[in-house]
Design a protein around this motif. Structure first.
Motif, PDB file in Angstrom:
ATOM      1  N   ALA A  84       4.249  52.504  48.874  1.00  0.00           N
ATOM      2  CA  ALA A  84       3.457  53.120  47.809  1.00  0.00           C
ATOM      3  C   ALA A  84       2.575  52.075  47.126  1.00  0.00           C
ATOM      4  O   ALA A  84       1.444  52.377  46.731  1.00  0.00           O
ATOM      5  CB  ALA A  84       4.371  53.779  46.790  1.00  0.00           C
ATOM      6  N   ASP A  85       3.076  50.861  47.005  1.00  0.00           N
ATOM      7  CA  ASP A  85       2.273  49.786  46.413  1.00  0.00           C
ATOM      8  C   ASP A  85       1.055  49.476  47.285  1.00  0.00           C
ATOM      9  O   ASP A  85      -0.039  49.237  46.776  1.00  0.00           O
ATOM     10  CB  ASP A  85       3.107  48.522  46.235  1.00  0.00           C
ATOM     11  CG  ASP A  85       4.145  48.662  45.147  1.00  0.00           C
ATOM     12  OD1 ASP A  85       3.936  49.502  44.244  1.00  0.00           O
ATOM     13  OD2 ASP A  85       5.143  47.917  45.185  1.00  0.00           O
ATOM     14  N   ASP A  88      -1.480  52.279  46.892  1.00  0.00           N
ATOM     15  CA  ASP A  88      -2.125  52.156  45.583  1.00  0.00           C
ATOM     16  C   ASP A  88      -3.153  51.026  45.591  1.00  0.00           C
ATOM     17  O   ASP A  88      -4.260  51.173  45.067  1.00  0.00           O
ATOM     18  CB  ASP A  88      -1.067  51.914  44.507  1.00  0.00           C
ATOM     19  CG  ASP A  88      -1.640  51.918  43.112  1.00  0.00           C
ATOM     20  OD1 ASP A  88      -2.518  52.757  42.837  1.00  0.00           O
ATOM     21  OD2 ASP A  88      -1.199  51.086  42.291  1.00  0.00           O
ATOM     22  N   THR A  92      -7.157  51.818  45.076  1.00  0.00           N
ATOM     23  CA  THR A  92      -7.818  51.197  43.929  1.00  0.00           C
ATOM     24  C   THR A  92      -8.877  50.200  44.373  1.00  0.00           C
ATOM     25  O   THR A  92     -10.025  50.240  43.900  1.00  0.00           O
ATOM     26  CB  THR A  92      -6.790  50.492  43.032  1.00  0.00           C
ATOM     27  OG1 THR A  92      -5.793  51.428  42.633  1.00  0.00           O
ATOM     28  CG2 THR A  92      -7.450  49.899  41.806  1.00  0.00           C
TER      29      THR A  92
END
Length: 124
Positions: A84-85, A88, A92
């Motif tokens: 998930a990091d 993200d 971004t």
């Protein structure tokens, strides 16, 4: 209103360079002179609207944005699969640099279509 919209790219990159300066100052206590130079360059461009400077800065920022987009994609491969990091980070980073590329492209378009100021020497 239209004049304010036309200067949006310069204000965006000015804010981005000021954020870069403050982030470096807060994180490590070091002054980032490159960020100061970029901020001063965009301030100059906001006030004087020089065609050649606008074209050059727009092209350089557009190329840098594409390079950073590739760097974000490369760094995404270092995250574990399905993280998930990592997702993200990719969303971004890609969002920021794609927006930055299109903003720089708008700046190039604006100054490319601007007519140069003609000075007629020795007119009678």
């Amino acid at each position: 209103m239209k004049k304010n919209i036309l200067v949006f790219p310069e204000f965006f990159f000015l804010a981005f360079s000021l954020y870069w300066l403050l982030e470096n100052l807060a994180a490590s206590g070091h002054v980032n002179y490159f960020a100061i130079t970029a901020a001063l360059l965009f301030l100059f461009q906001i006030f004087f609207q020089k065609r050649i400077v606008g074209l050059a800065v727009g092209i350089v920022v557009a190329i840098f944005s594409l390079f950073m987009l590739l760097a974000v994609c490369s760094e995404f491969n270092d995250f574990p699969v399905g993280s998930a990091d990592g997702l993200d980070f990719l969303i971004t980073g890609a969002g920021v640099f794609i927006f930055s590329f299109f903003t720089a492209s708008a700046m190039v378009y604006k100054y490319a279509k601007a007519k140069p100021a003609l000075k007629m020497p020795y007119t009678t």
